[in-house]
Motif scaffolding. Structure first.
Motif, short mmCIF file in Angstrom:
data_model
loop_
_atom_site.label_atom_id
_atom_site.label_comp_id
_atom_site.label_asym_id
_atom_site.label_seq_id
_atom_site.Cartn_x
_atom_site.Cartn_y
_atom_site.Cartn_z
N GLN A 53 48.08 54.53 30.35
CA GLN A 53 49.03 55.61 29.95
C GLN A 53 50.42 54.90 29.74
O GLN A 53 51.13 54.27 30.65
CB GLN A 53 49.34 56.72 30.97
N LEU A 54 50.90 54.98 28.57
CA LEU A 54 52.18 54.11 28.32
C LEU A 54 53.16 55.29 27.69
O LEU A 54 52.65 55.95 26.54
CB LEU A 54 51.83 53.02 27.32
N GLU A 55 54.46 54.89 27.94
CA GLU A 55 55.27 55.87 27.21
C GLU A 55 56.14 54.98 26.20
O GLU A 55 56.29 53.74 26.58
CB GLU A 55 56.62 56.27 28.33
N ILE A 56 56.15 55.39 25.26
CA ILE A 56 56.79 54.59 23.84
C ILE A 56 57.93 55.09 23.32
O ILE A 56 58.10 56.17 23.12
CB ILE A 56 55.60 54.63 22.57
N GLU A 57 58.88 54.16 23.47
CA GLU A 57 60.42 54.61 23.13
C GLU A 57 60.29 54.65 21.54
O GLU A 57 60.08 53.36 21.11
CB GLU A 57 61.31 53.83 23.76
N GLY A 58 60.74 55.65 20.95
CA GLY A 58 60.61 55.58 19.48
C GLY A 58 62.09 55.08 19.07
O GLY A 58 63.05 54.81 19.76
N ALA A 59 62.27 55.00 17.50
CA ALA A 59 63.29 54.34 17.11
C ALA A 59 64.81 55.13 17.11
O ALA A 59 65.67 54.42 17.46
CB ALA A 59 63.02 54.14 15.51
N ASP A 60 64.50 56.49 17.20
CA ASP A 60 65.61 57.30 17.39
C ASP A 60 65.88 58.09 18.56
O ASP A 60 66.58 59.11 18.58
CB ASP A 60 65.86 58.28 16.04
N GLY A 61 65.03 57.15 19.65
CA GLY A 61 65.29 57.99 21.06
C GLY A 61 64.28 58.75 21.40
O GLY A 61 64.18 59.30 22.43
N GLY A 62 63.35 59.07 20.61
CA GLY A 62 62.33 60.18 20.86
C GLY A 62 61.20 59.32 21.52
O GLY A 62 61.21 58.02 21.72
N PRO A 102 58.65 61.14 12.81
CA PRO A 102 60.02 61.39 13.28
C PRO A 102 60.30 60.43 14.26
O PRO A 102 61.62 60.01 14.23
CB PRO A 102 59.94 62.77 14.00
N ASN A 103 59.62 59.74 14.90
CA ASN A 103 59.84 58.71 16.11
C ASN A 103 59.96 57.45 15.47
O ASN A 103 60.08 56.52 16.20
CB ASN A 103 59.07 58.90 17.28
N LYS A 104 59.20 57.19 14.38
CA LYS A 104 58.90 55.85 13.53
C LYS A 104 58.01 54.98 14.42
O LYS A 104 58.07 53.84 14.56
CB LYS A 104 60.21 55.05 13.26
N VAL A 105 57.02 55.65 14.85
CA VAL A 105 55.83 55.11 15.77
C VAL A 105 54.48 54.88 15.18
O VAL A 105 54.15 55.99 14.60
CB VAL A 105 55.67 55.75 17.18
#
Length: 122
Positions: A53-62, A102-105
C-alpha cells in the motif's frame, strides 16, 4: 438454401471463431510490474508479486493511494474531486493503466522493470 450457401456460412463462422480466440488469447498477457508516473516522470516501479500500500504524492499536492494485492493494482483513495481513478477496475495486464488527471498520476502495468524502451513509429 443450397449446399454452397451452407459451406460459405460454415467458413465465415470458422474464421470468426478463430479471430475471437486469437483476440481473447492475446489479452491474457499479465504484467510483472506497476510503473508510477507523476507529471510525466517515472517515480517508482513496484512488483505485482508483493502486496503493498503506497501513498503517491501528485503533481499539484494531491494524493492517491495505490494498493497492490494478489497480483492486482488498484487506487483505493484519491484527493481529486471526481474520483474516477478510485472507481477504475483492478489492473494486472500489460498495457493497462489507471490515470488520475487532476493529480497528474499514471499507474501502468508493464512486463519489464526497465523504462529505457523507445517507442517509435516508422
Amino acid at each position: 438454401m443450397k449446399k454452397a450457401d451452407f459451406i460459405v456460412i460454415a467458413v465465415v463462422l470458422s474464421i470468426a471463431v478463430v479471430l475471437i480466440a486469437v483476440l481473447y488469447g492475446s489479452k491474457t498477457n499479465t504484467g510483472s510490474y506497476v510503473q508510477i508516473e507523476v507529471n510525466g516522470k517515472v517515480v517508482n516501479t513496484l512488483s505485482l508479486d508483493e502486496d503493498v500500500q503506497l501513498e503517491i504524492e501528485g503533481a499539484d499536492g494531491g494524493t492517491n493511494t495505490l494498493v497492490i494485492e494478489n497480483g492486482y493494482a488498484s487506487v483505493t483513495h484519491a484527493s481529486c474531486p471526481d474520483g474516477i481513478c478510485v472507481n477504475h477496475k483492478k489492473i494486472n495486464r500489460s498495457g493497462e493503466s489507471i490515470i488520475c488527471l487532476p493529480n497528474k498520476v499514471v499507474i501502468s502495468v508493464v512486463n519489464d522493470k526497465s523504462t529505457d524502451e523507445i517507442d517509435a513509429v516508422a
